[in-house]
Enzyme design. Structure first.
Site, PDB file in Angstrom:
ATOM      1  N   GLU A  91      61.213 -21.334  12.293  1.00 20.30           N
ATOM      2  CA  GLU A  91      59.772 -21.619  12.450  1.00 20.30           C
ATOM      3  C   GLU A  91      59.582 -21.970  13.914  1.00 20.30           C
ATOM      4  O   GLU A  91      60.082 -22.999  14.382  1.00 20.30           O
ATOM      5  CB  GLU A  91      59.363 -22.810  11.579  1.00 20.30           C
ATOM      6  N   CYS A 139      52.225 -26.123  16.656  1.00 21.57           N
ATOM      7  CA  CYS A 139      52.571 -24.704  16.763  1.00 21.57           C
ATOM      8  C   CYS A 139      51.399 -23.812  16.364  1.00 21.57           C
ATOM      9  O   CYS A 139      51.270 -22.703  16.850  1.00 21.57           O
ATOM     10  CB  CYS A 139      53.774 -24.410  15.889  1.00 21.57           C
ATOM     11  N   GLU A 185      53.002 -20.736  25.393  1.00 23.18           N
ATOM     12  CA  GLU A 185      52.622 -21.853  24.520  1.00 23.18           C
ATOM     13  C   GLU A 185      52.592 -23.107  25.387  1.00 23.18           C
ATOM     14  O   GLU A 185      53.625 -23.537  25.897  1.00 23.18           O
ATOM     15  CB  GLU A 185      53.670 -21.991  23.409  1.00 23.18           C
TER      16      GLU A 185
HETATM   17  P1  NAD Z   1      63.120 -27.424  20.881  1.00 26.09           P
HETATM   18  O1  NAD Z   1      63.401 -26.009  20.552  1.00 26.09           O
HETATM   19  O2  NAD Z   1      63.358 -27.911  22.238  1.00 26.09           O
HETATM   20  O3  NAD Z   1      63.970 -28.387  19.933  1.00 26.09           O
HETATM   21  C1  NAD Z   1      63.925 -28.277  18.523  1.00 26.09           C
HETATM   22  C2  NAD Z   1      65.223 -28.808  17.954  1.00 26.09           C
HETATM   23  O4  NAD Z   1      66.288 -27.944  18.368  1.00 26.09           O
HETATM   24  C3  NAD Z   1      65.589 -30.217  18.434  1.00 26.09           C
HETATM   25  O5  NAD Z   1      66.180 -30.926  17.378  1.00 26.09           O
HETATM   26  C4  NAD Z   1      66.605 -29.920  19.536  1.00 26.09           C
HETATM   27  O6  NAD Z   1      67.513 -30.978  19.768  1.00 26.09           O
HETATM   28  C5  NAD Z   1      67.320 -28.704  18.971  1.00 26.09           C
HETATM   29  N1  NAD Z   1      68.015 -27.885  19.969  1.00 26.09           N
HETATM   30  C6  NAD Z   1      67.748 -27.789  21.291  1.00 26.09           C
HETATM   31  N2  NAD Z   1      68.648 -26.966  21.896  1.00 26.09           N
HETATM   32  C7  NAD Z   1      69.483 -26.522  20.911  1.00 26.09           C
HETATM   33  C8  NAD Z   1      70.608 -25.653  20.893  1.00 26.09           C
HETATM   34  N3  NAD Z   1      71.049 -25.067  21.998  1.00 26.09           N
HETATM   35  N4  NAD Z   1      71.216 -25.412  19.705  1.00 26.09           N
HETATM   36  C9  NAD Z   1      70.765 -25.989  18.577  1.00 26.09           C
HETATM   37  N5  NAD Z   1      69.719 -26.840  18.522  1.00 26.09           N
HETATM   38  C10 NAD Z   1      69.071 -27.103  19.685  1.00 26.09           C
HETATM   39  O7  NAD Z   1      61.609 -27.674  20.402  1.00 26.09           O
HETATM   40  P2  NAD Z   1      60.759 -28.993  20.534  1.00 26.09           P
HETATM   41  O8  NAD Z   1      60.371 -29.113  21.961  1.00 26.09           O
HETATM   42  O9  NAD Z   1      61.447 -30.132  19.866  1.00 26.09           O
HETATM   43  O10 NAD Z   1      59.486 -28.633  19.627  1.00 26.09           O
HETATM   44  C11 NAD Z   1      58.417 -27.889  20.082  1.00 26.09           C
HETATM   45  C12 NAD Z   1      58.510 -26.454  19.597  1.00 26.09           C
HETATM   46  O11 NAD Z   1      58.567 -26.421  18.173  1.00 26.09           O
HETATM   47  C13 NAD Z   1      57.299 -25.651  19.966  1.00 26.09           C
HETATM   48  O12 NAD Z   1      57.655 -24.400  20.478  1.00 26.09           O
HETATM   49  C14 NAD Z   1      56.556 -25.485  18.633  1.00 26.09           C
HETATM   50  O13 NAD Z   1      55.734 -24.370  18.554  1.00 26.09           O
HETATM   51  C15 NAD Z   1      57.678 -25.434  17.681  1.00 26.09           C
HETATM   52  N6  NAD Z   1      57.205 -25.759  16.326  1.00 26.09           N
HETATM   53  C16 NAD Z   1      57.050 -24.752  15.414  1.00 26.09           C
HETATM   54  C17 NAD Z   1      56.588 -25.024  14.140  1.00 26.09           C
HETATM   55  C18 NAD Z   1      56.437 -23.929  13.121  1.00 26.09           C
HETATM   56  O14 NAD Z   1      56.412 -24.236  11.944  1.00 26.09           O
HETATM   57  N7  NAD Z   1      56.327 -22.664  13.499  1.00 26.09           N
HETATM   58  C19 NAD Z   1      56.284 -26.322  13.787  1.00 26.09           C
HETATM   59  C20 NAD Z   1      56.448 -27.323  14.727  1.00 26.09           C
HETATM   60  C21 NAD Z   1      56.931 -27.028  16.001  1.00 26.09           C
END
Ligand code: NAD
Length: 482
Positions: free
Chosen positions: A249, A283, A383
């Site tokens: 997601e 998102c 975004e």
């Molecule tokens: P992010 O991708 O930076 O982090 C998300 C998670 O992934 C965190 O727990 C982070 O520690 C982990 N992560 C980071 N690097 C990683 C790696 N190399 N390997 C594995 N895990 C890793 O995102 P964010 O800044 O926490 O959240 C914002 C993003 O989430 C936005 O792009 C938003 O659109 C998206 N989002 C999507 C939905 C949806 O349902 N489509 C809902 C909420 C948020």
């Protein structure tokens, strides 16, 4: 200051293998509010072993008993919902009323919704009414690694943990290290509910260490990830060697198409408020407002006024203001994108660079509106994840559809029109997992997810259960050896 440095593994709170303190920052004060630990791959191994060892027992526990545990969790969550709202507000800056009424409430809403769906789901059935020998069994996929973001923390955690456990999977949750307090509290609720040891485990950590170790772990069968598209792509790669199922997601850049036959005042105001809600950190934010040219000037005026009337305030104060962005990194990213809008020639009609008047600390930003945006500008393509609205004019339906679909994302699009047949017609051409007409609310069991680089898979309702299920086809079910 709070110290929450232990992880929840195999039904107990245990310290990390190696101490590695990490401060959780309150985005309104820029001061630490809690110390957690960042884990290592050794901690992931412990959690995965616990999840693997408990899988057979949990998976073979009758569904009614699993639901009873989830119902107990729901009761505890409801009793302690104010604690949850406070934790969310402190860790990611949601104003307390938003935290109570939307952020924390989303968690309990999903738990209750999944209880209903689990009670109705047919885990076993014939392929068809006329195939007495062909039988299907829907079975838990196994051990799941759940990786979640900071922007709607409990929404995301409950959208994954509840269906996974409900269908018989066991899980290792890694919440965002930026907003881990709500998940630590959730783990307390799980503990109090008395789930079987090992079925739910929580490890804190950063993405490149703990997240990556989850992605690569050979004993994890599935990853369910919510976060940025960039990280989702990386996780898909790191989990490929072990052929895991990967549900994603990810980001969005929703178009909100406003036709002249809509109630313009209502539609524009609602769209701008939705874009600014949660300080733009959603998102599914309708961050591109596409307006039919005959009502374009009027729409720009209304959006600009709405932004100027958007109150900005402290998260711990009641009211319907917006709070700070989550972090310094997010603040800098949003500033950079606002500057890019100015540099690329969009017309700034509200907000802009820098903190709002009266704020000299905290990651507060101004509700910002750009008019005369074209879809090739960065503010229309990236975004932003901040309260920044880009308004783009269009001349006819075909052009509105073309601009809406001209993005790598495909999560949610919105249509505002007095002509419901037109809205229906357009929705069939929009390349997104969700379309919302005229401010309607989405049903909690409706599938949530995206096309294109917004994701893979669906959460919520029956689709949310199916994500965590394998299907087994058994032939000769009623065939007796002659
Ligand atoms: P992010 O991708 O930076 O982090 C998300 C998670 O992934 C965190 O727990 C982070 O520690 C982990 N992560 C980071 N690097 C990683 C790696 N190399 N390997 C594995 N895990 C890793 O995102 P964010 O800044 O926490 O959240 C914002 C993003 O989430 C936005 O792009 C938003 O659109 C998206 N989002 C999507 C939905 C949806 O349902 N489509 C809902 C909420 C948020």
């Amino acid at each position: 200051m709070l110290r929450k440095t232990n992880f929840y593994i195999n039904g107990a709170w245990i310290p990390p293998t190696l101490p590695n303190d990490f401060d959780v920052i309150n985005p309104a004060t820029e001061k630490p509010v809690c110390v957690i630990s960042l884990g290592s791959s050794k901690d992931v191994n412990k959690a995965v072993t616990a999840a693997k060892n408990s899988f057979d027992i949990w998976n073979n526990t009758p569904i009614k008993e699993r639901i009873l545990k989830i119902e107990k969790l729901a009761e505890i969550y409801e009793i302690r919902v104010d604690e949850m709202a406070k934790a969310i507000s402190m860790e990611m800056g949601a104003p307390i009323d938003l935290a109570i009424n939307s952020q924390a409430a989303a968690g309990i809403g999903h738990i209750r919704s999944f209880i209903r769906v689990l009670k109705e789901f047919k885990f076993e059935h014939y392929l068809r009414d006329d195939t007495p020998d062909e039988f299907l069994i829907h079975e838990a996929v196994g051990v799941c690694g759940l990786i979640t973001p900071w922007n709607w923390p409990m929404n995301q955690v409950t959208m994954k943990v509840i269906p996974a456990l409900g269908v018989g999977c066991t899980v290792v949750l890694k919440p965002s290290e930026i907003a881990p307090m709500s998940s630590l509290l959730f783990a307390e609720f799980m503990d109090e509910a008395g789930f079987l040891d090992g079925v739910f485990n929580l490890i804190n950590g950063d993405g490149p260490t703990v997240g990556d170790a989850i992605g690569r772990h050979p004993d994890i069968d599935m990853i369910s990830f919510t976060g940025s598209t960039k990280v989702g792509i990386g996780l898909t790669r790191s989990s490929a060697d072990t052929v895991k199922r990967v549900a994603l997601e990810m980001g969005g850049k929703g178009a909100n198409i406003i036709f002249a036959d809509a109630n313009i005042t209502e539609a524009v105001k609602r769209g701008a408020i939705h874009c600014f809600n949660n300080t733009g950190q959603s998102c599914n934010a309708p961050s591109r407002m596409l307006v039919e040219r005959s009502v374009y000037d009027e729409a720009v005026e209304i959006a600009s006024t709405t932004a100027k009337n958007t109150a900005i305030g402290q998260p711990n104060e009641h009211g319907n203001h917006i709070g700070p962005l989550v972090s310094e990194a997010q603040f800098n990213k949003v500033q950079d994108l606002i500057q890019s809008g100015i540099d690329e020639g969009a017309r700034l009609v509200a907000g802009g660079i820098g903190r709002p008047d009266g704020f000299n600390r905290g990651y507060f930003v101004q509700a910002t509106v750009f008019a005369d945006v074209n879809n090739s500008m960065r503010i229309a393509r990236e975004e932003i994840f901040g309260p920044v609205l880009s308004i783009i004019p269009f001349d006819d339906e075909a052009e509105a559809i073309k601009i809406s679909n001209d993005t790598k994302y495909g999560l949610t699009n919105y249509v505002q029109s007095g002509d419901i047949l037109r809205a229906q017609r357009i929705s069939r051409h929009l390349r997104s997992g969700m379309v919302v007409f005229n401010g309607a609310s989405r049903h909690p069991e409706s599938p949530f997810g995206g096309y294109k680089q917004s994701g893979k898979g669906r959460e919520g309702g029956i689709y949310g259960l199916e994500e965590f299920l394998e299907v087994k086809a058994i032939s000769g079910w009623n065939t007796v050896i002659r």
